[in-house]
Design a protein around this motif. Structure first.
Motif, PDB file in Angstrom:
ATOM      1  N   GLY A  84       0.810  -1.208   0.000  1.00  0.00           N
ATOM      2  CA  GLY A  84       0.000   0.000   0.000  1.00  0.00           C
ATOM      3  C   GLY A  84       0.847   1.264   0.000  1.00  0.00           C
ATOM      4  O   GLY A  84       1.804   1.376   0.751  1.00  0.00           O
ATOM      5  N   PHE A  85       0.470   2.208  -0.867  1.00  0.00           N
ATOM      6  CA  PHE A  85       1.154   3.501  -0.881  1.00  0.00           C
ATOM      7  C   PHE A  85       0.140   4.606  -0.638  1.00  0.00           C
ATOM      8  O   PHE A  85      -1.039   4.437  -0.945  1.00  0.00           O
ATOM      9  N   TYR A  86       0.607   5.730  -0.107  1.00  0.00           N
ATOM     10  CA  TYR A  86      -0.236   6.923  -0.070  1.00  0.00           C
ATOM     11  C   TYR A  86       0.065   7.704  -1.331  1.00  0.00           C
ATOM     12  O   TYR A  86       1.130   8.313  -1.439  1.00  0.00           O
ATOM     13  N   PRO A  87      -0.848   7.705  -2.288  1.00  0.00           N
ATOM     14  CA  PRO A  87      -0.531   8.259  -3.610  1.00  0.00           C
ATOM     15  C   PRO A  87      -0.211   9.749  -3.592  1.00  0.00           C
ATOM     16  O   PRO A  87       0.509  10.227  -4.464  1.00  0.00           O
ATOM     17  N   HIS A  88      -0.730  10.482  -2.596  1.00  0.00           N
ATOM     18  CA  HIS A  88      -0.513  11.925  -2.609  1.00  0.00           C
ATOM     19  C   HIS A  88       0.857  12.313  -2.059  1.00  0.00           C
ATOM     20  O   HIS A  88       1.284  13.444  -2.205  1.00  0.00           O
ATOM     21  N   LEU A  89       1.538  11.355  -1.402  1.00  0.00           N
ATOM     22  CA  LEU A  89       2.878  11.668  -0.887  1.00  0.00           C
ATOM     23  C   LEU A  89       3.905  11.569  -2.005  1.00  0.00           C
ATOM     24  O   LEU A  89       3.708  10.832  -2.974  1.00  0.00           O
ATOM     25  N   THR A  90       5.025  12.276  -1.841  1.00  0.00           N
ATOM     26  CA  THR A  90       6.128  12.071  -2.776  1.00  0.00           C
ATOM     27  C   THR A  90       6.838  10.775  -2.387  1.00  0.00           C
ATOM     28  O   THR A  90       6.665  10.264  -1.276  1.00  0.00           O
ATOM     29  N   GLY A  91       7.646  10.257  -3.305  1.00  0.00           N
ATOM     30  CA  GLY A  91       8.388   9.032  -3.033  1.00  0.00           C
ATOM     31  C   GLY A  91       9.220   9.168  -1.772  1.00  0.00           C
ATOM     32  O   GLY A  91       9.263   8.262  -0.923  1.00  0.00           O
ATOM     33  N   GLU A  92       9.853  10.321  -1.622  1.00  0.00           N
ATOM     34  CA  GLU A  92      10.702  10.555  -0.458  1.00  0.00           C
ATOM     35  C   GLU A  92       9.878  10.595   0.836  1.00  0.00           C
ATOM     36  O   GLU A  92      10.247   9.968   1.840  1.00  0.00           O
ATOM     37  N   GLN A  93       8.749  11.280   0.788  1.00  0.00           N
ATOM     38  CA  GLN A  93       7.884  11.349   1.987  1.00  0.00           C
ATOM     39  C   GLN A  93       7.358   9.950   2.353  1.00  0.00           C
ATOM     40  O   GLN A  93       7.316   9.584   3.525  1.00  0.00           O
ATOM     41  N   MET A  94       6.970   9.210   1.328  1.00  0.00           N
ATOM     42  CA  MET A  94       6.443   7.863   1.562  1.00  0.00           C
ATOM     43  C   MET A  94       7.507   6.989   2.222  1.00  0.00           C
ATOM     44  O   MET A  94       7.237   6.263   3.186  1.00  0.00           O
ATOM     45  N   LEU A  95       8.720   7.069   1.682  1.00  0.00           N
ATOM     46  CA  LEU A  95       9.798   6.245   2.221  1.00  0.00           C
ATOM     47  C   LEU A  95      10.114   6.646   3.670  1.00  0.00           C
ATOM     48  O   LEU A  95      10.266   5.781   4.535  1.00  0.00           O
ATOM     49  N   LEU A  96      10.153   7.946   3.935  1.00  0.00           N
ATOM     50  CA  LEU A  96      10.412   8.402   5.308  1.00  0.00           C
ATOM     51  C   LEU A  96       9.344   7.872   6.258  1.00  0.00           C
ATOM     52  O   LEU A  96       9.646   7.414   7.360  1.00  0.00           O
ATOM     53  N   HIS A  97       8.105   7.931   5.806  1.00  0.00           N
ATOM     54  CA  HIS A  97       6.998   7.420   6.609  1.00  0.00           C
ATOM     55  C   HIS A  97       7.199   5.931   6.927  1.00  0.00           C
ATOM     56  O   HIS A  97       7.063   5.504   8.074  1.00  0.00           O
ATOM     57  N   LEU A  98       7.563   5.172   5.897  1.00  0.00           N
ATOM     58  CA  LEU A  98       7.753   3.730   6.091  1.00  0.00           C
ATOM     59  C   LEU A  98       8.939   3.446   7.019  1.00  0.00           C
ATOM     60  O   LEU A  98       8.889   2.540   7.846  1.00  0.00           O
ATOM     61  N   LEU A  99       9.994   4.231   6.882  1.00  0.00           N
ATOM     62  CA  LEU A  99      11.175   4.024   7.729  1.00  0.00           C
ATOM     63  C   LEU A  99      10.837   4.302   9.188  1.00  0.00           C
ATOM     64  O   LEU A  99      11.255   3.583  10.093  1.00  0.00           O
ATOM     65  N   ARG A 100      10.025   5.339   9.421  1.00  0.00           N
ATOM     66  CA  ARG A 100       9.637   5.653  10.803  1.00  0.00           C
ATOM     67  C   ARG A 100       8.762   4.552  11.373  1.00  0.00           C
ATOM     68  O   ARG A 100       8.942   4.125  12.505  1.00  0.00           O
ATOM     69  N   LEU A 101       7.816   4.080  10.544  1.00  0.00           N
ATOM     70  CA  LEU A 101       6.954   2.973  10.988  1.00  0.00           C
ATOM     71  C   LEU A 101       7.779   1.760  11.398  1.00  0.00           C
ATOM     72  O   LEU A 101       7.480   1.072  12.359  1.00  0.00           O
ATOM     73  N   LYS A 102       8.816   1.528  10.609  1.00  0.00           N
ATOM     74  CA  LYS A 102       9.653   0.351  10.826  1.00  0.00           C
ATOM     75  C   LYS A 102      10.586   0.564  12.022  1.00  0.00           C
ATOM     76  O   LYS A 102      11.208  -0.379  12.504  1.00  0.00           O
ATOM     77  N   GLY A 103      10.691   1.813  12.480  1.00  0.00           N
ATOM     78  CA  GLY A 103      11.571   2.107  13.602  1.00  0.00           C
ATOM     79  C   GLY A 103      13.045   2.142  13.219  1.00  0.00           C
ATOM     80  O   GLY A 103      13.918   1.933  14.056  1.00  0.00           O
ATOM     81  N   VAL A 104      13.308   2.430  11.959  1.00  0.00           N
ATOM     82  CA  VAL A 104      14.696   2.478  11.497  1.00  0.00           C
ATOM     83  C   VAL A 104      15.373   3.756  12.001  1.00  0.00           C
ATOM     84  O   VAL A 104      14.775   4.828  11.982  1.00  0.00           O
ATOM     85  N   THR A 105      16.585   3.606  12.487  1.00  0.00           N
ATOM     86  CA  THR A 105      17.372   4.784  12.846  1.00  0.00           C
ATOM     87  C   THR A 105      18.660   4.753  12.029  1.00  0.00           C
ATOM     88  O   THR A 105      19.063   3.705  11.543  1.00  0.00           O
ATOM     89  N   ALA A 106      19.268   5.928  11.875  1.00  0.00           N
ATOM     90  CA  ALA A 106      20.516   5.984  11.103  1.00  0.00           C
ATOM     91  C   ALA A 106      21.422   7.032  11.710  1.00  0.00           C
ATOM     92  O   ALA A 106      20.941   8.056  12.193  1.00  0.00           O
ATOM     93  N   GLN A 107      22.707   6.749  11.692  1.00  0.00           N
ATOM     94  CA  GLN A 107      23.674   7.675  12.299  1.00  0.00           C
ATOM     95  C   GLN A 107      23.586   9.069  11.713  1.00  0.00           C
ATOM     96  O   GLN A 107      23.525  10.052  12.430  1.00  0.00           O
ATOM     97  N   GLY A 108      23.579   9.148  10.398  1.00  0.00           N
ATOM     98  CA  GLY A 108      23.550  10.457   9.741  1.00  0.00           C
ATOM     99  C   GLY A 108      22.162  11.058   9.665  1.00  0.00           C
ATOM    100  O   GLY A 108      21.963  12.046   8.969  1.00  0.00           O
ATOM    101  N   GLY A 109      21.183  10.444  10.349  1.00  0.00           N
ATOM    102  CA  GLY A 109      19.809  10.940  10.297  1.00  0.00           C
ATOM    103  C   GLY A 109      19.014  10.191   9.245  1.00  0.00           C
ATOM    104  O   GLY A 109      19.559   9.684   8.266  1.00  0.00           O
ATOM    105  N   ILE A 110      17.708  10.165   9.490  1.00  0.00           N
ATOM    106  CA  ILE A 110      16.841   9.343   8.653  1.00  0.00           C
ATOM    107  C   ILE A 110      16.652   9.966   7.260  1.00  0.00           C
ATOM    108  O   ILE A 110      16.450   9.251   6.269  1.00  0.00           O
TER     109      ILE A 110
END
Ligand code: ADP
Ligand code: MG
Length: 313
Positions: A84-110
């Motif tokens: 499922g995608f949110y069609p109104h989001l940009t690819g970058e926004q969608m990916l950020l949303h999914l990464l947050r849902l997944k609880g992913v963290t990154a040293q240089g920031g998400i």
């Protein structure tokens, strides 16, 4: 190493979707090939730690996925069949949303992780575009971007090429092949070509059982000398199908170009020996093994580990 033992899944109904699956996988691409309803998605969801089996076990590098999915989930990436995608989001926004849902963290920031992942799947050019304008292949690549966040040891992709046009499919093949260089990738599909192109090893699943585990080459070699090709009139095809094991029939200029499996080496008149394809091998496996499974010949559903489809190590 991924290790699956005696996996059974019975849905309410009851529907037995998996009937005792055994599988051991080491890094590389592994194909799970089978028709609709065979149990592929059920198997993939259990591997992803999202669905509880009725019985059996799944371990990844010794860690129990079923008992402690939360501990193993960080080592898993999953691209579901229906993503499922949110069609109104940009690819970058969608990916950020999914990464947050997944609880992913990154040293240089998400944010920088998201940019890196988009680059990895060749979507940087479309990062600021809305997902609703993405092609099927672009959506699947975005799905892969979220699946590989955190550099998982195991990536599970469920029928990822269905609905992609030939050019998109080819791009997607390249991306998947790269992923399998240093991790386990399990790819389910009903498309034989996916396996032929990508998978050094695969299993055939039918009615919740693995009916063969083999390599494309061994599967073809197992039927060498037994595939024949010839041309028949359309009116003669039904009778040929009745008395022969037809693996393929395609219309060419109004006549049927037909391939048959004749293990006794007795082709129909006018048929010539043909080099077996993986498609032939799959159809032969589905028929012959399937009949035995239907007779209840193997109540435990133990995979045949290539003993039917030819020896390989
Ligand atoms: P595939 O992905 O190979 O098409 P599935 O794993 O989706 O196969 O389905 C295997 C079998 O289990 C099918 O008979 C399907 O109808 C059934 N099934 C799948 N999900 C459910 C569910 N949630 N409830 C009941 N039956 C289900
Ligand atoms: Mg499915």
């Amino acid at each position: 190493m991924l290790s699956v033992r005696d996996l059974v899944k019975v849905y309410p109904g009851p529907v037995t979707a998996l009937q005792g699956v055994q599988l051991d996988l080491s890094p590389g691409m592994f194909g799970l090939l089978g028709p609709n309803g065979a149990g592929k998605s059920t198997f993939m969801r259990i591997l992803a730690g999202l669905l509880e089996p009725t019985s059996g076990s799944v371990t990844l590098d010794g860690a129990d996925i079923i008992a402690h999915p939360e501990m193993v989930r960080a080592k898993l990436g999953y691209l579901p069949q229906e993503f499922g995608f949110y069609p109104h989001l940009t690819g970058e926004q969608m990916l950020l949303h999914l990464l947050r849902l997944k609880g992913v963290t990154a040293q240089g920031g998400i944010d920088s992780l998201a940019r890196e992942l988009l680059d990895r799947v060749n979507l940087s050019f479309a990062a600021k575009r809305r997902v609703k304008g993405y092609s099927g292949g672009m959506r699947q690549r975005l799905g892969i971007a979220q699946a590989i966040a955190g550099d998982p040891r195991l990536v599970i992709v469920d029928e990822p090429t269905a609905g992609l046009d030939p050019e998109e499919r080819l791009r997607f093949y390249h991306l998947l092949a790269e992923l399998a260089e240093n991790r386990i990738v399990v790819l389910s599909t009903h498309i034989v070509e996916d396996v032929a192109v990508l998978c050094p090893q695969f299993a055939v699943i039918r009615s919740g059982r693995l009916i063969a585990r083999t390599t494309p080459r061994a599967a073809r070699e197992a039927i060498a000398g037994a595939i024949f090709e010839g041309t028949v009139q359309p009116a003669d095809l039904p009778e040929l199908r009745r008395v022969r094991h037809v693996t393929q029939a395609i219309l060419v200029e109004g006549r049927h170009r037909v391939r048959v499996y004749a293990p006794a080496g007795d082709p129909p008149a006018g048929f010539e020996p043909a080099t077996p394809t993986l498609e032939d091998a799959y159809l032969v496996l589905m028929r012959t093994e399937g009949l035995e499974a239907g007779n209840g010949a193997r109540s435990t559903g133990v995979p045949l580990a290539g003993d039917r489809a030819g020896a390989h190590s």
